[in-house]
Motif scaffolding. Sequence first.
Motif, PDB file in Angstrom:
ATOM      1  N   VAL A 298      35.164  54.702  10.245  1.00 56.76           N
ATOM      2  CA  VAL A 298      36.068  53.227  10.128  1.00 56.76           C
ATOM      3  C   VAL A 298      37.257  53.733  10.777  1.00 56.76           C
ATOM      4  CG1 VAL A 298      37.042  50.941   9.296  1.00 56.76           C
ATOM      5  CG2 VAL A 298      34.812  52.146   8.133  1.00 56.76           C
ATOM      6  N   LEU A 299      37.344  53.265  12.174  1.00 61.42           N
ATOM      7  CA  LEU A 299      38.634  53.674  13.428  1.00 61.42           C
ATOM      8  C   LEU A 299      39.263  52.405  13.171  1.00 61.42           C
ATOM      9  CD1 LEU A 299      40.182  55.462  15.222  1.00 61.42           C
ATOM     10  CD2 LEU A 299      38.470  54.926  16.739  1.00 61.42           C
ATOM     11  N   VAL A 300      40.378  52.356  12.509  1.00 56.23           N
ATOM     12  CA  VAL A 300      41.496  51.417  12.770  1.00 56.23           C
ATOM     13  C   VAL A 300      42.479  51.383  13.886  1.00 56.23           C
ATOM     14  CG1 VAL A 300      43.293  49.725  11.509  1.00 56.23           C
ATOM     15  CG2 VAL A 300      41.007  50.611  10.312  1.00 56.23           C
ATOM     16  N   LEU A 301      42.627  50.836  14.893  1.00 58.94           N
ATOM     17  CA  LEU A 301      43.506  50.979  15.794  1.00 58.94           C
ATOM     18  C   LEU A 301      44.638  49.925  15.897  1.00 58.94           C
ATOM     19  CD1 LEU A 301      41.114  51.614  18.739  1.00 58.94           C
ATOM     20  CD2 LEU A 301      42.204  53.134  17.356  1.00 58.94           C
ATOM     21  N   LEU A 302      45.860  49.990  15.124  1.00 54.58           N
ATOM     22  CA  LEU A 302      46.761  49.043  15.030  1.00 54.58           C
ATOM     23  C   LEU A 302      48.184  48.839  15.974  1.00 54.58           C
ATOM     24  CD1 LEU A 302      47.427  49.509  11.075  1.00 54.58           C
ATOM     25  CD2 LEU A 302      45.834  47.646  12.425  1.00 54.58           C
ATOM     26  N   SER A 303      48.563  47.939  16.357  1.00 54.91           N
ATOM     27  CA  SER A 303      49.731  47.650  17.041  1.00 54.91           C
ATOM     28  C   SER A 303      50.636  46.385  16.769  1.00 54.91           C
ATOM     29  CB  SER A 303      49.323  47.690  18.525  1.00 54.91           C
ATOM     30  OG  SER A 303      48.604  46.573  18.737  1.00 54.91           O
ATOM     31  N   GLY A 304      51.869  46.262  16.994  1.00 53.65           N
ATOM     32  CA  GLY A 304      52.531  45.013  16.801  1.00 53.65           C
ATOM     33  C   GLY A 304      51.979  43.993  16.965  1.00 53.65           C
TER      34      GLY A 304
END
Length: 435
Positions: A121-127
């Motif tokens: 599970v690859l979680v890609l986060l940003s503001g």
Amino acid sequence: MTDRRRDFLLELMQTAIAAVDAATVLPARLPTPPATGNVVILAAGKAAARMAAVAEHHYVDALGLPPARLAGIAVTRHGYGLPTRHIPVIEAGHPVPDAAGIAATQTALRLARSAGPDDLVLVLLSGGGSANWVAPAPGVSLEEKQALTRALLKSGATIGEINTVRRHLSAIKGGRLAAAASPARLVTLAISDVPGDDPVVIASGPTVPDPTTLADAAAVLARHRLTPSMTIAGALADPANETPKPGDAVFRDSTYDIIARPADALAAATRHAIAAGYEVVNLGDALEGEARDLARDHIARARAAATAGRRVLFLSGGEATVTVRGNGTGGPNQEYVLAAALAANDDPAIAVLAVDTDGTDGGIGRPDDPAGGIALPGLLEKAAALGLNPDTALMENNSAGFLGALGALVETGPTYTNVNDFRAVIVDSIGRDGQ
């Protein structure tokens, strides 16, 4: 006669933003796919569409992963979507959440829960992820969360304070996404938009332990004299809404890496400015406080430098705030520029730019809202000729109206990244062509 400092300030901004673009920083940081399992990509925030597009290209095109082994969803702010082939991109509300965000969040949680021990599970986060991923705690309605978000934004609360409240009113924030993904391998890659680059604060920390408590969330509301609805007050008093803490087993097979941060944007701008012959003073990448107060402090430093005959660039980042008292329009960076222009008082040596690196600063929630503003010497003289009063504009929080009437807004459109504020103050008496 043109002012070369305008072009140089815009070059600095573009250099800073390019340094933290997902297309630049993400590919080398993507994890190796599992030998037999699936890759589940869950992206949220203003960079989500760019990050998802980069990731699917990497896995499918560069590594040859069969598309059948790739699943996921990306949710981003309205107007920040990009074309993708395999990972659906959903546009949702920001900074106030909406129904599209709720539906996308439910899908993200379902995909996380479906992952097994052989999957990644690859979680890609940003503001922006805090608003885009919205799953209200049991009994709390979307309308109540929307109203509370609006009140917090107007109160002058910091992003850390706002996210402390959000984490305790959510089924995905504050480590709850990690709980949903367990026992799959979990990797989080984040673009930081918060002072201090704290993973707990970035997108409200959906995949990391939360050291704050329900009592801390209630204290934020009390500190800013906000009275929550009875439902929200009840949720913040319910132990069932406490978040997973450090040491919880759900984080056992989880890693977290920040791939771009405000300091990276300032470093790129510093290199560009030094190459142009400027002395650079970095005031910090984590500044907080009222935009107008920061502006006055920075211009005081600039005026002292001008008196000393220095050719210098003052850089800063972080997240300024505005306590809204008037009925105007604008955002923290535009208010910073307006206050800076007032403090500089058309000093011929001083020029100022401030933008939000995501491309929108405050505004009314449209993707074409201004990114910020720029103030060159002569701005107040031009305002006076048009009958515009900068003091009144500042008092009414009408920085967008004032700067817009003077052609002093910076409009970039969505940048598909977000490391928060970028501010630059130039002290340079040789700015105009022919001088």
